[in-house]
Each structure stands twice: as C-alpha cells, then as structure tokens.
Design a protein around this motif. Structure first.
Motif, short mmCIF file in Angstrom:
data_model
loop_
_atom_site.label_atom_id
_atom_site.label_comp_id
_atom_site.label_asym_id
_atom_site.label_seq_id
_atom_site.Cartn_x
_atom_site.Cartn_y
_atom_site.Cartn_z
N TYR A 143 0.83 -1.20 0.00
CA TYR A 143 0.00 0.00 0.00
C TYR A 143 0.87 1.25 0.00
O TYR A 143 2.04 1.22 0.42
CB TYR A 143 -0.92 0.00 1.23
N LYS A 144 0.30 2.36 -0.45
CA LYS A 144 1.07 3.59 -0.59
C LYS A 144 1.68 4.06 0.72
O LYS A 144 2.81 4.56 0.75
CB LYS A 144 0.16 4.70 -1.15
N TRP A 145 0.96 3.95 1.83
CA TRP A 145 1.47 4.48 3.09
C TRP A 145 2.62 3.65 3.66
O TRP A 145 3.31 4.09 4.57
CB TRP A 145 0.34 4.59 4.12
N ASN A 147 5.14 2.93 1.85
CA ASN A 147 6.27 3.38 1.06
C ASN A 147 6.70 4.76 1.57
O ASN A 147 6.00 5.75 1.37
CB ASN A 147 5.88 3.45 -0.42
N GLU A 150 6.87 7.57 -1.01
CA GLU A 150 5.57 8.05 -1.44
C GLU A 150 4.93 8.95 -0.36
O GLU A 150 4.26 9.93 -0.68
CB GLU A 150 4.64 6.89 -1.78
N GLU A 151 5.13 8.59 0.90
CA GLU A 151 4.62 9.42 1.98
C GLU A 151 5.28 10.80 1.96
O GLU A 151 4.62 11.83 2.12
CB GLU A 151 4.86 8.74 3.33
N PHE A 165 -0.98 8.85 3.15
CA PHE A 165 -1.86 7.93 2.43
C PHE A 165 -2.56 6.96 3.39
O PHE A 165 -3.48 6.25 2.99
CB PHE A 165 -1.06 7.12 1.41
N TYR A 194 -5.48 3.23 -0.71
CA TYR A 194 -4.69 3.36 -1.94
C TYR A 194 -3.66 2.23 -1.96
O TYR A 194 -2.68 2.26 -1.24
CB TYR A 194 -4.00 4.72 -1.97
N GLU A 196 -0.76 -0.08 -3.73
CA GLU A 196 0.35 0.16 -4.66
C GLU A 196 0.57 -1.01 -5.59
O GLU A 196 0.87 -0.84 -6.78
CB GLU A 196 1.62 0.44 -3.85
N VAL A 199 -2.15 -1.86 -8.34
CA VAL A 199 -2.64 -0.52 -8.11
C VAL A 199 -4.17 -0.48 -8.06
O VAL A 199 -4.86 -1.06 -8.90
CB VAL A 199 -2.11 0.46 -9.17
N ARG A 201 -7.41 2.22 -6.00
CA ARG A 201 -7.77 3.19 -4.95
C ARG A 201 -9.28 3.23 -4.88
O ARG A 201 -9.94 3.39 -5.89
CB ARG A 201 -7.20 4.58 -5.24
N ASN A 271 6.28 4.52 -8.41
CA ASN A 271 6.33 5.44 -7.29
C ASN A 271 6.31 6.89 -7.80
O ASN A 271 7.22 7.31 -8.52
CB ASN A 271 7.60 5.23 -6.45
#
Length: 603
Positions: A143-145, A147, A150-151, A165, A194, A196, A199, A201, A271
C-alpha cells in the motif's frame, strides 16, 4: 404522495410561506422529490436545501453539510450539500440547490425523508478492526502508506507535513447506491485505501456494527483502453513549458489565469516520489527516442487542451472551477495498457506489446476522458458502479470526444482508441464493440447482481464501461442527428443540434443537476431542464434532447417500427387553490418524437 418530516430534518422555527414548486419529479417512497423547480415565486436561499411537504404545503430547511458551490455563465449558482442524520454524513445523500439572485430556482438529488428506525449512532467495533477487515477485502500486496518515499512525496505535493496515504476511518451512514428505497441504511466506517501493488484506490465501507464490508466506491477511474493527442499522435502542436536551471521542463503555472499543468516521467516505475521532469534544451520538443518520450508532449498538450476547452466553452477554471492543478505522470510501469485518474492526478501506461504494439496511452481523447473524471468528482460525484458509474464513464467519453473535436477537428472521429491502434468504443455505433445503444437492450450488462463494486474489477462494477454506450449514443444523436429503430422496436428520428449546443447541455446536466446516485432516468429529466435553461422550455433543443433519449430507450415508447410513439409526462405543474385548499395538477410534454415540453415518461 405524502412526505413525513422526521428527526433527520432540521425544521426551522419559521415557514417560508406558500412557496409551491411549479414542477416536481417524485422520488421513491422514503425519499424527497428528486427534482423540484420554482418558476414564479421563489424562496430566499437560507444556506441550506429546502424540503417541500405536500401535506402541509410548506417548506422547511434540511440538515446538510455544504460541500461546494460554483456560479455558471447564466448567473445561476449551484450549491451542493451532503445530508446529515444524527450529525453523521449520509453517503450518496446529496442535494444540488440551484439559486438565482439569492433565491432558490430548483433542487435535484437524493435526500432521505423517512429515516429507518433504530439507526446506530455510534460504532460497535473499533476503527482498527474495521480497517483490518477493509484491508483483507482489498487484499493488496503493498500500500502507498507503507512506502516512505511516497509518503514524503505526498507531504511535499500537498504542502502539508501531516498528509499521509494511511487510511483514517470516517463514520458515515451507508446504503448501496442501487438501494432506491434506502432500506438498508447502516452506520459504517469509510476508508480511502490506496493500494500500490496491484494498483487500486477506492473507498471501502465497513459495517460499524459487525465489521462486514458493505461496499466500495472506486476512486481510480480507468480508461479501460484509451485514445489521441500531440507529437506522436497529433503532429506538431504549440505547448507551454517553463524555463528552469538553464533548460525547459513540461510545467506551466498559470494557464487561464492560474491553473498549473505539469507533466512528469515515472521512468517505468510506479512510485510518484521517483518521478522526474521531462526536459529540453531549447523548448523545441522533438524527443523521439527509445524511451518514447515524445508521448509525454501528447499528455502535456492534451491536458492543456482539456483545461482550455473547459475555460473557453464554459468559463470553467480547471476541474474544480478554482484552478485545480492538472498533473500527468507518463511511463507508468512496464507493459501496462491503461490510463487512470486516481482522484488527484493522471497516470499513463506505455501500452502493451501484445495488445497495441506498445504505444503509450497519452492520446487526446484519453486525456480529456480521464481529466473529466476529476471534474465529475468535483461536481456530481457519480458513484462508480451500475447506472451512476455508466453515466460517469459516459460523460468522460462525451468530453474526451468533444475536446478532441474542438482541438483537432481534422483528426476527430467517434471512436476511442484508434490513435494507438486499439479501438475500444465507438460512440456512433456502440454495438460494434459490445456496448448497448438502447437502455436494457442488446449488450446491456445486468446491474442487479451483487458485488458490483469488487476490488478485482472483474465485473467492471456492473458494466460501467459497457452500459455507458447508451449515453454515448444519445450524445452522438444529439450532435449529428439520425433515424432508425432501437432494440425496443421504437422508430426514432432525431435532428442534430451540433457539437457546441449538445456539449453545453451535457455540461450543465453534469455540473448543475446530477448527484451521486443518479440514474439514466435522472439524466433524462435533468438534461431536459438543462436544455430549457439554456435555450428555452419550448425550444427545438429541448425537443431533440427528448427525441435522443427516446431513441436510446430512456423514456419513449415501445411501439412497432413506423408507429407514432407517445411519451407521457412525469414532470407536472402544481396550481394551488387557496379557496379549496386543493391542487390542480397538469402534465406537460405529451407529444412523442416531436415533443416540445420538458416531458418525462412514466416509471
């Protein structure tokens, strides 16, 4: 029909007097009328929607949270509200209030009047348990958070050190948007998740009582295979870039008075934090290379043309009418045949070698299509499943095609995908690519099945990319005209009104009247009102809007070919008689294919 105003409605301590709506489209039992219109005597706008009680013949203020407002070129302001029950927002409970000179001209949307008994007011399970269930439902690898890059990117992009995220549960009342009677309204946690890899969302709704996943609403709206734009696809075009550090990059900061248009290179990664600028030494962008960087100028020019079209035709300042920055990310992943709007930005894959020879999906109508999803999210916010989702996709096709016809008419067609060698839809002939051209007709995908909002997307959210063919064909007929017999054996004849008028009607329908759970029937009702607003109630434009809807089976008759069809009106005028305390109801627009009234068919 009798409306009972319950505790969910904040009834004000005064009455508005005898302001009687001149036209009403009733809703299902338990909901307020889905459309009301005040023509002569209009109540003063008090900052909230008003509810009309047909028993007391009075108006009262509704309890809602203001979401947004914007003013159009006719001088009307549209104010959007989300319903509150027990001071908790109702998902898909939206009312759009149209005002003119500080008075209410009309309202449209979905608003609960008969609140189900014994609604929970507080969660029975913790947010952490609900989130665990939501994540198990999505089932992503990452997940995005999770990473850190990404954060950090999100904090920098939003200029907010607290941005993340990581999903935070919001308490809402949720009912499936297809539940027309709101029989299963439940307290729920709403999470923005979201993923990753793979992918995705989406908003995931978890029952706050037992932890069951109730449904999802996709935020990423995919092109499902896109189409058209600049250098590679549209020849040599003028673009705007900025001068930076001795060279130029694909960034523009002030288009149409303040809208940023920026295009970045993901370098075949996923990313956003790793994205870099596309650069050029002399601002003459001829970047044909093995990395296919020439397609980046397609995305950049396409975004510029989309922003310019909305501003030139409708005076709209980007998708939110407030200079929302349009950011495009090119070269997403490898062998990725798709493009999507994720709620904040555009992302383009480079195509698939096995599907379309590896041509990137930065075509002009795809740019317009995806960015239009952003405009929909800022206005009608159509739920991404069943009929509302089909309308969501259809309006994106409408504006993607209209932008292409405006920006490069010499290359325009009614097909989507021809630029990158993979046609996916044809608005002039939906059946050719497995889409219906008639409501509930051939190729229509059933919308009554469960699991319409699966994270696997295997059912296409109950046909959002399939059933959109009905709206596409309606628009095609409205622009060009046409005659024939539809799948319901209805003989139709539509006289085209041209691109600009058809687009203006579609735009006003989307941005002024539609709401989250709107259906095809609502789209017909509201587009007729939009046409009347723009061109007059008895105009040819209103007639052709009705004729086009009859042609695609939304309203209209089911008569045998060659017979005259009759369209009964659903919009009706109410005339109060103070002496007898009774009403006279007169119907409008009874004519068939030549109707000039703002008529609607019986349900």
């Amino acid at each position: 029909m009798k409306f009972i105003l319950l505790s969910s409605v904040a009834v004000c301590s005064f009455t508005f007097g005898q302001y009687i709506p001149s036209r009403i489209v009733p809703a299902k039992d338990g909901l307020h009328a889905e459309f009301i219109r005040f023509e002569k005597e209009r109540p003063v706008f008090q900052g909230s929607p008003v509810l009309f009680d047909e028993v007391s013949q009075k108006l009262s203020l509704a309890n809602g949270r203001k979401m947004a407002s914007e003013k159009d070129q006719l001088g009307y302001e549209t104010h959007r509200f989300q319903q509150l029950i027990n001071n908790i927002p109702v998902e898909y409970g939206m009312m759009a209030v149209q005002t003119l000179d500080g008075k209410i001209a009309g309202e449209s949307g979905s608003w609960i009047i008969k609140v189900p008994k014994n609604l929970d007011k507080s969660a029975k399970i913790s947010e952490s348990i609900a989130l665990q269930n939501a994540l198990a439902f999505v089932g992503a690898e990452s997940y995005k958070w999770q990473n850190k890059e990404e954060e950090s990117f999100l904090k920098k992009e939003s200029d907010n050190p607290q941005a993340t995220f990581a999903p935070k549960g919001e308490i809402v009342y949720y009912s499936d948007p297809a539940d027309e009677n709101i029989n299963n309204l439940k307290l729920a946690y709403k999470f923005d998740i979201y993923a990753e890899k793979p992918v995705s969302r989406q908003y995931v709704f978890v029952d706050a009582r037992d932890g069951k996943v109730l449904g999802v609403d996709a935020i990423i709206h995919e092109a499902n295979s896109p189409g058209t734009a600049v250098t590679a696809y549209s020849g040599t075009r003028s673009i705007t870039a900025d001068s930076y550090n001795g060279s130029y990059r694909l960034r523009e900061t002030g288009r149409n008075g303040g809208t940023a248009v920026q295009t970045f290179n993901l370098q075949k990664g996923t990313n956003y934090s790793s994205a870099v600028d596309f650069t050029d030494a002399d601002n003459s962008w001829n970047n044909v290379n093995s990395n296919k960087d020439q397609y980046a100028t397609d995305a950049h020019w396409g975004a510029e043309m989309t922003v310019d079209y909305l501003y030139t035709k409708f005076g709209r300042k980007s998708i939110d009418n407030n200079h929302f920055a349009i950011k495009s990310y090119v070269h997403y992943s490898t062998n990725y045949f798709n493009a999507f709007w994720d709620g904040s930005r555009m992302t383009y894959g480079d195509g698939s070698s096995s599907t379309n020879g590896g041509k990137p999906l930065t075509a002009l109508d795809v740019c317009g299509h995806e960015i239009a999803h952003g405009m929909t999210s800022k206005t009608a916010n159509l739920a991404y499943q069943r009929e509302s989702g089909a309308l969501n996709e259809g309006f994106s096709d409408i504006f993607g095609n209209s932008i292409e016809r405006w920006a490069r008419p010499q290359q325009a067609s009614w097909k989507l995908g021809e630029d990158f060698s993979y046609v996916i839809r044809d608005m002039a002939n939906p059946n050719a690519y497995g889409q219906p051209d008639t409501y509930l007709g051939t190729y229509w995908k059933a919308t009554t099945t469960s699991g319409c909002a699966s994270p696997t997307q295997s059912n296409d959210y109950c046909g959002v990319h399939t059933n959109s063919g009905v709206l596409n064909f309606w628009y095609y007929l409205l622009v060009t005209g046409g005659s024939g017999t539809n799948d319901k054996s209805f003989a139709y004849n539509v006289t085209g009104i041209g691109l600009d008028k058809a687009a203006a009607i579609a735009y006003r329908t989307l941005t002024t009247y539609l709401s989250s759970s709107s259906t095809y029937q609502n789209a017909r009702t509201y587009s007729l009102q939009a046409a009347a607003d723009l061109y007059g109630a008895g105009s040819n434009e209103v007639t052709q809007v009705a004729n086009a809807w009859n042609a695609v089976g939304v309203g209209g008759g089911t008569s045998a070919a060659g017979k005259t069809a009759v369209t009964d009106a659903l919009l009706y005028t109410i005339s109060p008689n103070p002496a007898t305390d009774k009403f006279t109801v007169s119907f409008e627009g009874k004519a068939g294919s030549g109707s000039s009234g703002i008529g609607e068919p019986d349900r």
